[in-house]
Design a protein around this motif. Structure first.
Motif, PDB file in Angstrom:
ATOM      1  N   TYR A   1      32.652  16.891  54.512  1.00  0.00           N
ATOM      2  CA  TYR A   1      33.591  18.087  54.846  1.00  0.00           C
ATOM      3  C   TYR A   1      32.882  19.164  54.819  1.00  0.00           C
ATOM      4  N   ASP A   2      33.198  19.862  56.019  1.00  0.00           N
ATOM      5  CA  ASP A   2      32.590  21.323  56.398  1.00  0.00           C
ATOM      6  C   ASP A   2      33.691  22.271  56.071  1.00  0.00           C
TER       7      ASP A   2
ATOM      8  N   ILE B   1      24.392  28.054  55.314  1.00  0.00           N
ATOM      9  CA  ILE B   1      25.225  26.894  55.116  1.00  0.00           C
ATOM     10  C   ILE B   1      24.595  26.182  53.700  1.00  0.00           C
ATOM     11  N   TYR B   2      25.699  26.086  52.926  1.00  0.00           N
ATOM     12  CA  TYR B   2      25.611  25.608  51.701  1.00  0.00           C
ATOM     13  C   TYR B   2      25.634  23.944  51.837  1.00  0.00           C
ATOM     14  N   LEU B   3      24.780  23.328  51.294  1.00  0.00           N
ATOM     15  CA  LEU B   3      24.679  21.726  51.347  1.00  0.00           C
ATOM     16  C   LEU B   3      25.010  21.086  49.809  1.00  0.00           C
ATOM     17  N   THR B   4      25.703  20.594  49.400  1.00  0.00           N
ATOM     18  CA  THR B   4      26.207  20.076  48.227  1.00  0.00           C
ATOM     19  C   THR B   4      26.964  18.568  48.375  1.00  0.00           C
ATOM     20  N   GLU B   5      26.845  17.778  47.218  1.00  0.00           N
ATOM     21  CA  GLU B   5      27.442  16.350  47.059  1.00  0.00           C
ATOM     22  C   GLU B   5      28.391  16.142  46.093  1.00  0.00           C
TER      23      GLU B   5
ATOM     24  N   ARG C   1      29.006  22.549  53.237  1.00  0.00           N
ATOM     25  CA  ARG C   1      29.063  21.245  53.780  1.00  0.00           C
ATOM     26  C   ARG C   1      29.061  20.235  52.424  1.00  0.00           C
ATOM     27  N   VAL C   2      30.284  19.635  52.228  1.00  0.00           N
ATOM     28  CA  VAL C   2      30.340  18.901  50.999  1.00  0.00           C
ATOM     29  C   VAL C   2      30.308  17.418  51.462  1.00  0.00           C
TER      30      VAL C   2
END
Length: 354
Positions: A316-317, A240-244, A336-337
């Motif tokens: 957003y996933d 899972i990539y987590l970004t903002e 996961r944005v």
């Protein structure tokens, strides 16, 4: 007139066949190769006392005693073909018997019978069992147990001068531990289990031994190299990539911004990886994201106050895949944005609240 009788005496003299003969020729006998010198092979018999018998074509491999009329083995005969030496597999000795006036000829054929007395050998070049054996190279696909040869026929190329019509060779391996096995009858080599290029030894060297019933053996070296197959799917460096992404990011007139770079690796050598954005919360025709290579970008500015964003809890996933042409071929990761609020909007919100 007085009669008379005429007595006629007919003397029958029997015709004598005075030509001497060797009564037990022609004859064919069998002699084992390697028969030691002086071993009796055959005794001639004649019908005329005092006749003389002569061997017309003497051979170093056979001796004839004209006084006893006995044929014995001479120099040892080898049935097999060995470079530098010439041996026949059948010999004919001609004998003439004479009484001084008449004579006749008889023939003794000696066939040589093969014996298991020569070690088997591999390859096309003859070498002694104590010499340096050739090495054959073979390949084997990982996760398969069958060897395929690059310079070696599918069946074992083994030569035995004694010939397989006498017996069968027995095959064994040396130095292969428990990784490989050989069919003792056919010489077919196989792995004891499927080997993995990525986790097992990639090259193996061992001996293939062919042994005849007498215990004589020939040896060759076999080098087996594993062939890497595309049998592993790519692996993402994160599940899972987590970004903002801040709302309204991007300079004027430019709404595309980099969201996330995804990276996958494939432990199979030379495997080409292709990335795809295949699903998640962002669905066509109003997609706000796209994938170029392995980089996710926005197609439009994101709005924190957008009801769609709010309904998705401000995130957003996205589902991303990495694939190659192997089997299995696909790996999946989630990006996961999170949509962030601009700081100036937050300040205005705070001021209004005050």
């Amino acid at each position: 007139m007085t009669g008379f009788q005429l007595l006629v005496l007919i003397l029958v003299i029997p015709y004598c066949l005075c030509v001497p003969h060797i009564t037990n020729l022609p004859k064919t006998i069998i002699m084992n190769e390697g028969t030691p010198a002086n071993e009796i092979l055959y005794s001639l018999e004649v019908d005329t006392t005092g006749a003389t018998v002569v061997n017309d074509n003497p051979s170093v491999h056979f001796d004839f005693d004209d006084s006893t009329l006995v044929v014995t083995a001479g120099t040892v005969v080898n049935y097999d073909e060995i470079p530098g030496q010439v041996f026949l597999q059948s010999y004919r000795l001609d004998f003439t018997i004479t009484d001084g006036a008449d004579s006749s000829i008889g023939y003794l054929t000696i066939q040589i019978r093969d014996q298991p007395d020569t070690a088997p050998w591999f390859g096309t070049t003859y070498y002694e069992p104590t010499g340096t054996p050739p090495t054959y190279n073979a390949l084997m696909n990982e996760e398969q147990s069958t060897i395929f040869w690059t310079a070696f026929p599918p069946s074992v190329e083994v030569n035995d001068p004694d010939g397989n019509d006498l017996y069968s060779l027995t095959y064994s391996l040396g130095g292969a531990s428990s990784v490989f096995t050989v069919d003792s009858s056919t010489g077919t080599i196989s792995a004891t289990s499927n080997l993995d290029f990525e986790t097992d030894t990639q090259t193996y060297l061992f001996d293939l031994i062919a042994t005849d019933p007498s215990g004589l053996a020939g040896t060759c070296s076999v080098s087996v190299s594993l062939v890497d197959l595309n049998d592993n799917s790519p692996i993402f460096d994160q599940g899972i990539y987590l970004t903002e992404v801040q709302e309204h990011d991007g300079t004027a007139g430019h709404t595309e911004i980099v969201v996330q770079t995804v990276t996958a690796v494939d432990i199979d050598a030379g495997a080409a990886i292709t990335y795809a954005l295949v699903g998640g919360d962002d669905a066509p025709p109003n997609s706000k994201f796209y994938l170029a290579g392995n980089i996710i970008r926005t197609t439009a500015s994101l709005d924190y106050e957008d009801p769609v964003v709010i309904g998705r809890n401000y995130q957003y996933d996205l589902i991303v895949t990495a694939s190659d042409v192997g089997s299995p071929s696909v790996a999946t990761a989630t990006v996961r944005v999170k949509v962030g609020i601009k700081s100036h909007v937050l300040n205005i919100f705070i001021q209004v609240c005050e």
